[in-house]
Design an enzyme around this catalytic site. Sequence first.
Site: not given
Length: 235
Positions: A8, A127
């Site tokens: 990330d 998500d």
Amino acid sequence: MKVIPAIDIIEGSVVRLVKGDPQNKIVYGSDPAEMARKWEAAGADMLHVVDLDAAFGTGNNTESIDRILSAVKIPVQIAGGIRTPEAAKDALEKAARVVIGTMAYGEPETIKRLAKRHPGKIVVSIDQANGIVMIKGWKESAGIKVTDAISQFIALDVNDFLLTSIERDGTLAGPDIQTLANAVAFSEKARIIASGGISSLEDTIKVKSAGCAAVILGKAMYDGKVSVEKVKAIA
């Protein structure tokens, strides 16, 4: 089960967030390409590279991602802020797979066209918080349940899904095994990539037992609680 380390990126640095909160981050390195080579050498099957600045609408890390793609030979899937057909096209020209979230729920016909042109290269991001899909950097509800999302996109020829438990992401609280198992059992066509909450080797065994096609390793890997090598051994 494939083992996929996450990289990330915020402002060119490798970070991990807690529950997707950019104010709650730990920086693990300033060279994403070096990190990518490290996980490749450890035996990773693929890398999951997330442009968090693009996801939050605060910029992009295109240069860092391009360096990762040049640095490794294993497949790379790109995620974060891919919200236009043009952005998806650019990403698909570079990466093995592209993870699409927000745009998938707002423009399903676009996803259908992309899936037809690029079979096996489109991953839809699911998500979820309390069983409901969240979009736009996990800030807004898409108003759809997890299994309904899977059903909708399988009908559009998408079979790969990145299922993330937002409440567990970056917390080391353990994966949401029930939601993962329900998603796997819902359709034989769905290939579920598990993400969020992994804290131990035992957690990865549970994910495998649930029938997931792959597992994303994040904070637990960066903190040394699990290793790519050991997860590979049981995968």
